[in-house]
Design a protein around this motif. Structure first.
Motif, PDB file in Angstrom:
ATOM      1  N   PHE A  56      95.234  39.663 -53.784  1.00 26.35           N
ATOM      2  CA  PHE A  56      95.931  40.705 -54.538  1.00 26.35           C
ATOM      3  C   PHE A  56      94.947  41.577 -55.305  1.00 26.35           C
ATOM      4  N   TYR A  57      94.077  40.949 -56.085  1.00 26.40           N
ATOM      5  CA  TYR A  57      93.199  41.718 -56.975  1.00 26.40           C
ATOM      6  C   TYR A  57      92.189  42.559 -56.196  1.00 26.40           C
ATOM      7  N   VAL A  58      91.599  41.992 -55.165  1.00 26.67           N
ATOM      8  CA  VAL A  58      90.636  42.753 -54.369  1.00 26.67           C
ATOM      9  C   VAL A  58      91.336  43.900 -53.651  1.00 26.67           C
ATOM     10  N   SER A  59      92.507  43.626 -53.084  1.00 27.38           N
ATOM     11  CA  SER A  59      93.261  44.677 -52.392  1.00 27.38           C
ATOM     12  C   SER A  59      93.654  45.793 -53.349  1.00 27.38           C
ATOM     13  N   LEU A  60      94.085  45.410 -54.547  1.00 29.88           N
ATOM     14  CA  LEU A  60      94.488  46.405 -55.538  1.00 29.88           C
ATOM     15  C   LEU A  60      93.310  47.285 -55.948  1.00 29.88           C
ATOM     16  N   VAL A  61      92.183  46.654 -56.268  1.00 29.18           N
ATOM     17  CA  VAL A  61      91.007  47.413 -56.716  1.00 29.18           C
ATOM     18  C   VAL A  61      90.528  48.361 -55.622  1.00 29.18           C
ATOM     19  N   LEU A  62      90.439  47.854 -54.382  1.00 33.57           N
ATOM     20  CA  LEU A  62      89.957  48.693 -53.289  1.00 33.57           C
ATOM     21  C   LEU A  62      90.948  49.822 -52.974  1.00 33.57           C
ATOM     22  N   SER A  63      92.241  49.541 -53.073  1.00 33.69           N
ATOM     23  CA  SER A  63      93.245  50.571 -52.825  1.00 33.69           C
ATOM     24  C   SER A  63      93.156  51.682 -53.853  1.00 33.69           C
ATOM     25  N   VAL A  64      93.087  51.288 -55.124  1.00 34.21           N
ATOM     26  CA  VAL A  64      92.979  52.281 -56.198  1.00 34.21           C
ATOM     27  C   VAL A  64      91.688  53.080 -56.047  1.00 34.21           C
ATOM     28  N   ALA A  65      90.600  52.399 -55.717  1.00 33.96           N
ATOM     29  CA  ALA A  65      89.317  53.085 -55.549  1.00 33.96           C
ATOM     30  C   ALA A  65      89.398  54.103 -54.417  1.00 33.96           C
ATOM     31  N   PHE A  66      90.018  53.720 -53.316  1.00 29.99           N
ATOM     32  CA  PHE A  66      90.152  54.646 -52.189  1.00 29.99           C
ATOM     33  C   PHE A  66      90.953  55.881 -52.587  1.00 29.99           C
ATOM     34  N   THR A 119     100.194  39.774 -50.490  1.00 27.13           N
ATOM     35  CA  THR A 119      99.391  39.741 -51.715  1.00 27.13           C
ATOM     36  C   THR A 119      99.952  38.791 -52.768  1.00 27.13           C
ATOM     37  N   SER A 120     101.022  38.082 -52.449  1.00 28.37           N
ATOM     38  CA  SER A 120     101.546  37.073 -53.383  1.00 28.37           C
ATOM     39  C   SER A 120     101.497  35.684 -52.767  1.00 28.37           C
ATOM     40  N   ASP A 154      93.095  38.042 -44.833  1.00 26.00           N
ATOM     41  CA  ASP A 154      94.304  38.564 -45.469  1.00 26.00           C
ATOM     42  C   ASP A 154      94.082  39.937 -46.097  1.00 26.00           C
ATOM     43  N   ILE A 155      92.889  40.156 -46.650  1.00 29.60           N
ATOM     44  CA  ILE A 155      92.581  41.481 -47.205  1.00 29.60           C
ATOM     45  C   ILE A 155      92.521  42.520 -46.083  1.00 29.60           C
TER      46      ILE A 155
END
Length: 518
Positions: free
Chosen positions: A19-29, A438-439, A198-199
């Protein structure tokens, strides 16, 4: 019936590294994309060219291997094994199940491509195998449409759906791609390798859905502009995404049984009515002729098309069509495949293959025969002249073809809700599965997560939309590249699991669940 199988995350959601890695990378993109749009577009295009140029020829072989694997699975003794225990029964009836998997699997593109793709191939024949505008080009366009939307494509979804569903419902593992790889990877599936898988699945879903939403919105705006003089502008496209994503989010928040299931049923019913309308009021004889000749040519050219050996060697058509299409379907596999797994609990492997591969292929063949056959007949008789523009504006081709039929107003009345529902059902299914992945593979992902990923998909679609079609397609191809390898791993892992379980059943031993998930 409980909502979760043994060992699934039925309690509080596990918001771990995925969840956290996906969220950070999504926001960064999204942030970098809005701050430096041209650089993001250039980077995606460069990566797309690298991926297609290097790995493109691998895609057709990979997809054919998946189709052969699924066919072998269906006729083997493993076909009778169930996604669940012996007494588990399906959660959804056949009609609801088929409606949901079709709505998730084809999306908004299905309607536009059904009319436009045969016309595109008529003007630009596959691999230069025929003269533009010739009967041979028209026939090639139909059989390649059957290829791109038929057995090969749906076999990709079936592999993921069966592997993840069997792992979750038979062995009590989490509803995750990484968990389905445990027979192959062992404990590594729970470690960094599994998290990376999963990411990658999250980003394949996010980019795949954003690509389809962006392309669909572009086509929808063009169609509305052509039919109703709606301005074709970036602002209108954003308004379309915002409006349809709002309805999509509401649907996803209500869950499978009410929101997604009901909308899928309405969607499929309206699609059937629209297809019936075109079949009856359109060139019925030509439609049946397209169907018969298309089936014959599809079967006769099955292997050359599968191996992408038709046409001139090195022709860019293969990169632009075959490699891209298979990358696009592979990119959607984590989303649609895990969604199919989620709704297929209790079904046998053989019935899943029938429902996921054979039924959608039959629907696709009929759909492209009806709409593609009508488009080719109207183009050939001079009723429309859109083959040269169909590649850039598929919606205009669709609107013009339907507008040339009797009672065209009725067709447009049916067209609008079909467009909206195809958009909505794909988006809400995607946000549902992004929340689940992500959960920790949760069967009922928390509503805040579904809401968050709905916004993320919308923002990504808006970002990619502004960069043009090349960037949209490039994002899908890039996201699909690593997942092609994962798909082969799923085949191996599923085979190992089925072999061991079948041997245990024959020996009268109990098939254990995985203690790591308890």
């Amino acid at each position: 019936m409980s909502d979760a199988p043994p060992g699934s995350t039925a309690g509080h959601p596990r918001l771990g590294p995925v969840f956290y890695v996906s969220l950070v990378l999504s926001v960064a993109f999204i942030v970098v994309g809005f701050a430096m749009p041209s650089r993001v577009a250039d980077a995606l295009e460069a990566t797309r060219q690298l991926v297609v140029g290097t790995f493109g020829p691998v895609y057709p072989v990979t997809v054919l291997v998946l189709l052969v694997f699924v066919a072998a699975l269906a006729v083997s003794p493993f076909g009778g094994m169930r996604l669940g225990t012996a007494d588990t029964r399906p959660e959804f009836g056949w009609v609801s199940w088929i409606a949901m998997l079709l709505s998730a699997g084809v999306g908004l593109s299905f309607l536009f491509w059904g009319t436009a793709e045969p016309l595109i191939h008529l003007a630009d024949p596959p691999g230069g195998i025929a003269a533009p505008g010739s009967p041979e080009a028209a026939a090639a366009g139909v059989r390649y449409s059957f290829l791109f939307w038929g057995l090969h494509a749906w076999a990709i979804y079936a592999v993921v759906g069966i592997a993840v569903g069997y792992s979750s419902f038979r062995h009590g593992r989490k509803l995750l791609v990484s968990a389905a790889l445990r027979p192959l990877l062992g404990s590594k599936a729970d470690g960094p390798i599994g998290k990376v898988v999963d990411i990658l699945a999250v980003f394949a879903i996010l980019f795949g859905v954003a690509t389809s939403l962006g392309l669909g919105t572009r086509e929808l705006n063009a169609g509305l502009g052509h039919a109703l003089d709606v301005p074709e502008s970036y602002g209108v496209k954003i308004a379309i995404i915002a409006g349809l994503m709002t309805v999509s989010t509401i649907s996803a928040m209500t869950g499978l049984g009410r929101g997604i299931r009901v909308l899928s049923l309405v969607n499929i019913a309206l699609c059937a009515v629209l297809a019936g309308f075109v079949l009856i009021l359109g060139p019925t004889g030509d439609i049946f002729g397209t169907f018969g000749a298309g089936i014959r040519d599809y079967v006769g050219s099955f292997l050359p098309m599968s191996f992408a050996t038709e046409g001139v060697a090195g022709d860019t058509w293969h990169q632009e069509w075959i490699f891209f299409f298979w990358a696009w379907w592979i990119g959607w596999a984590p989303f649609v495949g895990t969604f199919i797994a989620r709704i297929s609990r209790g079904r046998t492997i053989r019935s899943v293959i029938a429902g996921v591969v054979l039924v959608p292929t039959a629907v696709s063949v009929v759909w492209f025969s009806v709409f593609g056959g009508t488009a080719l007949q109207r183009e050939r008789t001079g009723a429309v002249d859109v083959s040269d523009v169909a590649g850039n504006t598929k919606a205009i081709a669709t609107v013009d073809v339907l507008g040339s039929l009797p009672a065209a107003t009725t067709a447009f009345v049916l067209l609008v809700p079909v467009l909206a529902l195809l958009f909505i059902t794909s988006a809400d299914s995607a946000s549902f599965m992004l929340g689940s992945t992500t959960s920790g593979g949760r069967m009922k992902p928390p509503r805040p997560l579904r809401l968050m990923w709905s916004f993320a998909a919308a923002f990504a679609a808006v970002l990619l939309l502004g960069r043009g079609v090349t960037t949209l397609q490039g994002s899908a191809v890039v996201a699909a590249a690593p997942f092609a390898v994962i798909l082969i791993g799923l085949c191996v892992s599923l085979t190992l699991s089925l072999w061991r379980d079948h041997a245990a059943e024959r020996a009268g031993r109990r098939i254990p669940t995985d203690p790591q998930d308890q």
